[in-house]
Structure formats: structure tokens, C-alpha cells
Scaffold this motif. Structure first.
Motif, mmCIF file in Angstrom:
data_model
loop_
_atom_site.group_PDB
_atom_site.id
_atom_site.type_symbol
_atom_site.label_atom_id
_atom_site.label_comp_id
_atom_site.label_asym_id
_atom_site.label_seq_id
_atom_site.Cartn_x
_atom_site.Cartn_y
_atom_site.Cartn_z
ATOM 1 N N UNK A 342 0.825 -1.222 0.000
ATOM 2 C CA UNK A 342 0.000 0.000 0.000
ATOM 3 C C UNK A 342 0.854 1.266 0.000
ATOM 4 N N UNK A 343 0.205 2.407 -0.296
ATOM 5 C CA UNK A 343 0.942 3.682 -0.332
ATOM 6 C C UNK A 343 1.516 4.046 1.020
ATOM 7 N N UNK A 344 0.761 3.782 2.078
ATOM 8 C CA UNK A 344 1.260 4.016 3.435
ATOM 9 C C UNK A 344 1.168 2.698 4.192
ATOM 10 N N UNK A 382 6.451 -0.244 -6.057
ATOM 11 C CA UNK A 382 6.446 -1.017 -4.815
ATOM 12 C C UNK A 382 7.569 -0.604 -3.886
ATOM 13 N N UNK A 383 8.776 -0.445 -4.431
ATOM 14 C CA UNK A 383 9.929 -0.042 -3.617
ATOM 15 C C UNK A 383 9.739 1.364 -3.057
ATOM 16 N N UNK A 384 9.220 2.271 -3.890
ATOM 17 C CA UNK A 384 8.982 3.638 -3.440
ATOM 18 C C UNK A 384 7.961 3.677 -2.305
ATOM 19 N N UNK A 385 6.860 2.942 -2.470
ATOM 20 C CA UNK A 385 5.826 2.910 -1.427
ATOM 21 C C UNK A 385 6.373 2.333 -0.131
ATOM 22 N N UNK A 386 7.209 1.302 -0.241
ATOM 23 C CA UNK A 386 7.791 0.671 0.947
ATOM 24 C C UNK A 386 8.601 1.687 1.752
ATOM 25 N N UNK A 387 9.444 2.456 1.070
ATOM 26 C CA UNK A 387 10.306 3.413 1.770
ATOM 27 C C UNK A 387 9.583 4.726 2.088
ATOM 28 N N UNK A 394 14.732 9.655 1.427
ATOM 29 C CA UNK A 394 15.985 9.596 0.673
ATOM 30 C C UNK A 394 16.196 8.208 0.060
ATOM 31 N N UNK A 395 15.653 7.166 0.710
ATOM 32 C CA UNK A 395 15.764 5.817 0.151
ATOM 33 C C UNK A 395 14.739 5.591 -0.964
ATOM 34 N N UNK A 396 13.625 6.312 -0.890
ATOM 35 C CA UNK A 396 12.593 6.180 -1.926
ATOM 36 C C UNK A 396 12.980 6.935 -3.195
ATOM 37 N N UNK A 397 13.690 8.052 -3.047
ATOM 38 C CA UNK A 397 13.945 8.959 -4.175
ATOM 39 C C UNK A 397 14.593 8.288 -5.387
ATOM 40 N N UNK A 576 1.179 5.665 16.006
ATOM 41 C CA UNK A 576 2.250 4.911 16.659
ATOM 42 C C UNK A 576 2.052 3.407 16.483
ATOM 43 N N UNK A 577 0.822 2.972 16.644
ATOM 44 C CA UNK A 577 0.541 1.537 16.560
ATOM 45 C C UNK A 577 0.677 1.026 15.126
ATOM 46 N N UNK A 578 0.194 1.818 14.164
ATOM 47 C CA UNK A 578 0.187 1.356 12.776
ATOM 48 C C UNK A 578 1.513 1.587 12.054
ATOM 49 N N UNK A 579 2.170 2.726 12.353
ATOM 50 C CA UNK A 579 3.355 3.117 11.578
ATOM 51 C C UNK A 579 4.657 3.052 12.375
ATOM 52 N N UNK A 580 4.554 2.874 13.690
ATOM 53 C CA UNK A 580 5.756 2.839 14.516
ATOM 54 C C UNK A 580 6.095 4.213 15.066
ATOM 55 N N UNK A 581 6.984 4.240 16.033
ATOM 56 C CA UNK A 581 7.330 5.489 16.727
ATOM 57 C C UNK A 581 8.131 6.452 15.845
ATOM 58 N N UNK A 582 8.849 5.906 14.859
ATOM 59 C CA UNK A 582 9.751 6.738 14.048
ATOM 60 C C UNK A 582 9.173 6.996 12.664
ATOM 61 N N UNK A 583 8.211 7.881 12.615
ATOM 62 C CA UNK A 583 7.552 8.182 11.342
ATOM 63 C C UNK A 583 7.184 9.666 11.312
#
Length: 688
Positions: A342-344, A382-387, A394-397, A576-583
Motif C-alpha cells: 500500500x501507499x502508506x 512497490x519499492x517507493x511505497x515501501x520506503x 531519501x531511500x525512496x527517491x 504509533x501503533x500502525x506506523x511505529x514510533x519513528x515516522x
């Protein structure tokens, strides 16, 4: 072979051979090139005092084992079995009359234990039998599985070989890269180390380039020196195992070599070979590739080829009839994986797909020509959405940039996938705060979509929405509103009222009205969007969290703090629950909740949240992102309200500089910070 990094293995080996009073039989097992023979040799040297009966070294692949034993007894022990004895009786004679003391019998490179077992009848418990093998010889034999060297030991091995030019090792990055490419395999490390020692003017960087160009055929990996224990190059050592494989085994090894040099979930392999029965495939895997240490098990249903074995199987793949079929099959499987990202993505979705990401990257980088035209965009998307979905912009770019250039080269400039690629790259630039780079791409995408798809297409609505969002961010509200209205009308007409794209259009238009202070127009749109998201996506979705946050922001701006508070807290908890603390979304949520506390005068509750949000944004987005400027401004406002003017001023100066660079001098945010700075300086002057 230079001997480093095997002290623990030597101790474990000695323990295996001393564990009971019966005949102790143990095997050093592992793939070719690990130094199994060298370990046995070092063990024999280190423990020779414990084996008063001597050391007998047998080559399993040379003459008949029995003949070698008898010859050893005659030559070294002065034993002469009667000539009238048959072969078996002569061997028994040797065992009975062997000189006193414990004996170490080493049988090197065993492929069939039954051939060894045949000659061990009647051996007393003082004989300790040590075999080296590339296979698993059975559960009854104690086995020491040898692995590659640890990174530090690999570096130590290279240093020991380059004693005359030690300065070459100091360039750690190149050395580590070299060791990693060789997969920390002792044979590969020693061959390359000795080659470098013979060529003192060859830099490690140049050596690395030669290896990447010629792979296993690079001369450094081909010919051992005369004083080495190993007498085969890497490719020749692996060739011994290849010769023992059946056709199906070889095909599976070659297919696995197409995956990246990373752990592989077995489910992906099965999907690449749908015509193969699951049990049959597992039998090939376990009975040959695993059994011969050509494939490593890394966890439940997770396997990996050693990097140099992967190179070897890829070399063999070139002569395989099914090579192209395997490449296309792998690409189809990985495209299907990409389409599911998914996109997010949530943390759960990231965990599900993370093991496949290196293999998706392998397809994008090296196998994209085997992906069909209709799917060529998907590995990159897929790779862009993942990052990007994790805020790792910077990893998606590079994937977004590579996507655009690949699609343009493959499909030409006039293709809908070019429009999608432009949009995706522009969205990424927008997330990074690179608004000047995003705008021309959004405009190109919209123009292309209209020309290729007509004015009445969902992709046109998406392009309108994206451009309008950028205009809103840039403070160009008059340009944004008609685009938002067009997008909403298009989405409703083409997709119906019950669609997530309609919810997104409602949300985006509401954001504009909120920014313009048109609260009465924003409120019903935010509520409609939230209700739609919940109904279509469920309560536990990032879009629901975003919708809750936006509605809370509206209520805060209106001074409806009691209504805003629970929505902010729900949004933060969901993120926090869905995306993690570092987002980045978590940072936004922390910032907004802190603003609520600030406006309520709860400075002690606001301060730690402002600081968390600032630290997160700086770490995830970089120091020059507009969101970082927003955090700096908010923290400065808090300090100003507390009378901490000296702490507030440098923060406002930083924020002003960032806003001027990214949004220009006339943007509402820039003007607001400039006003805040003027007010602060007035307060400072009044104190003097």
C-alpha cells in the motif's frame, strides 16, 4: 591457508572426539572453500601430543581407503600384514597391531560415509575418526558445521597476507566491501589476499572493480599458490559439488541465484515454479542443496545462497535452457508482491513484505527487461511505497527517479505510466519540502494525463488534487481551490460517492478551507471524509488517523479544545501503533498535540512533545525541511510565552531561514515567523 578465527571450532572439535569411550566419529561439514581440510590439519598439529598412536591422513577420493590404510601401516608403523590375508583381513591386522596410544584417523573429503564405515569394523575406542565433507553424513555422526568467517576474522586474514603493505588495509570501507563481496569465505579471502600481495601496486578499489567485472573468472580467484592447503580455485571447488547434482537440483540452484544476495522466503521460490509439486521441490532443496551445504537455512522457511555460490550458479545459469523462463517467472512473482504494497504501509504490512524487498530491488536493477511493458512501473512503485510510506524519503527517491527514466526509455514520452511516474516523483519531492522541483513535474503529469486519457478520468482527478495540495502548501490558495473542486466533482462522477478517492478529495478541500479560515465550510467536509474512511477502511487505518488529526486541528483553531483533545490522542495512538514510533506522521501528531497544550497554557505538557517532534523531524526529514521550521517556530513560541527570549531567538532565526529558502519571503508561514521574530525583539528591547 592462513589460519584465523577458528579457535572456538578447534575446541568444539576436540570435545566431539573425546565425548565417549567408544569409537568417536566426527565430521567437519560445510560448503567448498570454508577451510575444512585446514581446520582438520590445524587440529592434528595442535593435538599431536594427545595422539601418541599417531596421525593417519586418508584422501577419500584418492586410492581405495583400505589400500591407503595398509600402505600407511607399512610405511610409518613397520606393519606387514600376511600376504595370504584378503584386503579386509589385512586392515583388521593393522588396526589390532597399531602402535599404542590414541590414534587420529583423518578421512578428507568424504562423499559416501558407507565407503568409510566399511573399513572401521573392529576399530578400538582409542581410534578417533575425523572426516571432512561437503555433505551431511547422517544423524549418528557428530557434526561440526563450519560457517564463513566473522567480519573481524576476515579482515585479520587479509591483514596477515598483506604484511608488507599494511597501509592498503587502512581504507576500511573498501576492505569491508571486498570481504562482503567474497562472502567472508576463507578460500576466496586467501586467494585474493595472496593475489594482492603479489601485486603491491594494485589498489583494493581496483581489485574490487576487477572482481565485479570478471566475477569468479577473475584470475585472483582461479589459481591457488603451491604452498596453500587448498589446491583448487573457488569455481573449481564449487564444480566438485555441481558434478554431484541431478538436473532438477542444478535448475533449482540456478533459479535461486536470480534472487538477491539476501534471505529468501521459500514461498517466493514455490511461486516461481508453480508446475513443481511442493513435496518434490522441498526434497530437491533438502536432500541435495541443503545436504551438500550449497544452500543455507536462515530461519523457518527462509533460505540463502552464499554470495560466491550465487555467483557460481549464475555462471551456470547462462548455459541452462530454462534461464529466460526462470527470469520471467521471478519477475512476475515480484511484480505481484509490489502490487500488494500500500501507499502508506503499516508496520504489520512492512514486516510481511520486508524480506521480499531486496529481491524486488534485484528485479528493478538487473532484470527489468524481463518485466512486461504493462507491469514495468510496478517494481519501482512497490519499492517507493515501501520506503516513502515509512518516511524514508531519501531511500525512496532513487527508485522514483529510476522509475521515470525506465518508463520513458521503454514506453516513450507519451504513455500514461509516464504521467504516474511524474506524479509519484513530484509527491516525493513535495514530502521532502522540495516544492520548486515538485511543481513542474505535477504540471507535466496533469498535462500528459489530460492529453492521453481525456478530461474525464480518475488519474486526471488525482493529478488535479496533487497540484492543488502543492499550491495550498505554497500559500497559493486562489490557484488551489478550483483544482480541488474539479477533482472532487470528477471523483464523485466517475467513482461514485462511496470511494476512498472521494474521501481524499473531501479532506483536501477541507484542508484548504481550514487554512483560509473558512471553518463552516471545512467542518462538514472533514466529517464526511472521516465517516467515509472509517466505513471503507475500518477504524484502524493511517488515513483514519490523518482524518482524526485534521478534524482535531480544525477544532483547536476554533478554540474547541475539549473536542480536539480526544481526536488528537486517538490519532497519535493510531499512528504509533500502525506506523511505529519513528515516522513523520507521528512527529506531526506530536507537534499538533503540543500546540493544543500550548494554547491551553499547559506549557509543561507541551514542551516535551515539541522537543520530540523537532528531534524526529530533524532525524527523518533533515535540518532544512519546512516541517522542521514549523517545529522550531512552535518551540520558540513556547519559550517566548515563558519569557525565555534568549532561547527563542536562535530558533526563530533558523525557522525564518528555512521558510525563506523553501517557501519564499512572501509565504504566510515566512511572514508569520518574521512577525514572531519582530515581537520577540520588541520584548527584548523593552527589557533593556
Amino acid at each position: 591457508m592462513k589460519f584465523v578465527g577458528r579457535d572456538e571450532e578447534l575446541q568444539n572439535l576436540h570435545q566431539l572426539l573425546q565425548e565417549n569411550n567408544q569409537v568417536a566419529i566426527a565430521a567437519i561439514a560445510g560448503m567448498g572453500g570454508l577451510g575444512k581440510t585446514e581446520l582438520a590439519l590445524q587440529y592434528a598439529k595442535n593435538q599431536r601430543e594427545n595422539y601418541k598412536g599417531g596421525l593417519c591422513w586418508i584422501q577419500a577420493k584418492a586410492d581405495d581407503i583400505g589400500v591407503q590404510v595398509i600402505q600407511f601401516a607399512r610405511t610409518h608403523l613397520d606393519l606387514n600384514p600376511p600376504e595370504e590375508f584378503n584386503s579386509s583381513e589385512k586392515i583388521q591386522y593393522c588396526w589390532r597391531n597399531w602402535c599404542e596410544g590414541d590414534v587420529l584417523l583423518v578421512v578428507d573429503d568424504v562423499t559416501d560415509y558407507q565407503q568409510v564405515r566399511l573399513y572401521l569394523q573392529g576399530v578400538s575406542s582409542r581410534f578417533k575418526v575425523l572426516m571432512t565433507t561437503r555433505q551431511k553424513l547422517g544423524a549418528s555422526i557428530k557434526q561440526l558445521s563450519l560457517d564463513v568467517l566473522q567480519p573481524d576474522a576476515a579482515l585479520e586474514l587479509l591483514r596477515s597476507l598483506l604484511t608488507e603493505t599494511p597501509e592498503r588495509i587502512e581504507r576500511e570501507d573498501v576492505v569491508k566491501q571486498l570481504c562482503e563481496w567474497l562472502g567472508y569465505l576463507p578460500l576466496g579471502l586467501e586467494l585474493v589476499g595472496r593475489y594482492l600481495a603479489r601485486t603491491p601496486d594494485l589498489s583494493l578499489s581496483a581489485m574490487m572493480q576487477r572482481l565485479e567485472k570478471k566475477r569468479l573468472e577473475q584470475p585472483a580467484l582461479v589459481k591457488p599458490e603451491a604452498d596453500m592447503t587448498a589446491q583448487l580455485g573457488v569455481q573449481a571447488a564449487f564444480e566438485l559439488s555441481w558434478q554431484e547434482l541431478a538436473e532438477d537440483d542444478k535448475q533449482l540452484g540456478c533459479l535461486l541465484s536470480l534472487f538477491a544476495a539476501a534471505p529468501i522466503h521459500w514461498n517466493l521460490v514455490e511461486k516461481c515454479l508453480p508446475e513443481k509439486d511442493e513435496d518434490e521441490l522441498e526434497e530437491i532443496r533438502d536432500d541435495k542443496l541443503i545436504n551438500m551445504h550449497l544452500l543455507q537455512r536462515k530461519g523457518e522457511d527462509i533460505y540463502q545462497l552464499h554470495p560466491l555460490l550465487r555467483e557460481f550458479f549464475q555462471y551456470k545459469l547462462t548455459g541452462l535452457e530454462q534461464a529466460e523462463e526462470f527470469r520471467r517467472s521471478l519477475c512476475q512473482v515480484m511484480v505481484a508482491v509490489a502490487k500488494e504494497i500500500p501507499q502508506t504501509p503499516t508496520l504489520e504490512e512492512i514486516n510481511v513484505v520486508s524480506l521480499a524487498i531486496p529481491h524486488l530491488a534485484e528485479v528493478a536493477d538487473h532484470l527489468i527487461q524481463y518485466v512486461s511493458d504493462k507491469d514495468v512501473i510496478w517494481p519501482f512503485v512497490g519499492l517507493s511505497c515501501f520506503y516513502k510510506g515509512q518516511g524514508l524519503y531519501t531511500q525512496a527517491e532513487p527508485w522514483n527517479q529510476q522509475c521515470l527514466s525506465t518508463v520513458q526509455n521503454r514506453l516513450g514520452e507519451n504513455h500514461p505510466d509516464v504521467g504516474s511516474s511524474l506524479n509519484n516523483l513530484a509527491l516525493l519531492y513535495d514530502s521532502q519540502g522540495k516544492y520548486d522541483q515538485a511543481e513542474p513535474l505535477f504540471l507535466q503529469a496533469l498535462k500528459l494525463d489530460k492529453r492521453l486519457l481525456g478530461d474525464n478520468h480518475p488519474s486526471v482527478a488525482t493529478s488535479l488534487n496533487n497540484l492543488a495540495l502543492l499550491y495550498r502548501t505554497q500559500g497559493k490558495y486562489d490557484q488551489a481551490e478550483p483544482l480541488f473542486l474539479q477533482a472532487l466533482e470528477l471523483d464523485k462522477r466517475l467513482l461514485g460517492n462511496n470511494h476512498t478517492d472521494v474521501a481524499t478529495s473531501l479532506n483536501n478541500l477541507a484542508l484548504l478551507y481550514h487554512t483560509q479560515g473558512k471553518y463552516d465550510q471545512a467542518t462538514p467536509l472533514f466529517l464526511q471524509a472521516l465517516e467515509l474512511y472509517k466505513r471503507l477502511l475500518g477504524n484502524n487505518h493511517p488515513s483514519v488517523a490523518t482524518s482524526l488529526n485534521n478534524l482535531a486541528e480544525l477544532y483547536r483553531t476554533q478554540g474547541k479544545y475539549d473536542q480536539a483533545t480526544p481526536l488528537y490522542i486517538q490519532a497519535l495512538e493510531l499512528y504509533k501503533r500502525l506506523l511505529g514510533e519513528n515516522h513523520p506522521h507521528v512527529a506531526t501528531s506530536l507537534n499538533n498535540l503540543a500546540l493544543l497544550y500550548y494554547y491551553q497554557g499547559k506549557y509543561d505538557q507541551a514542551a516535551p512533545l515539541f522537543l520530540q517532534a523537532l528531534e524526529l523531524r530533524q532525524r527523518l526529514l533533515g535540518d532544512n525541511h519546512p516541517h522542521v521550521a514549523q517545529s522550531l517556530n512552535n518551540l520558540a513560541k513556547l519559550y517566548y510565552s515563558q519569557g525565555r527570549y534568549d532561547q527563542a531567538e536562535p530558533l526563530l532565526l533558523q525557522a525564518l531561514n528555512i521558510f525563506e529558502q523553501s517557501l519564499g519571503g512572501n509565504h504566510p508561514n515566512t511572514v508569520r515567523v518574521r512577525d514572531n521574530l519582530a515581537n520577540l525583539r520588541d520584548s527584548l528591547n523593552s527589557q533593556q
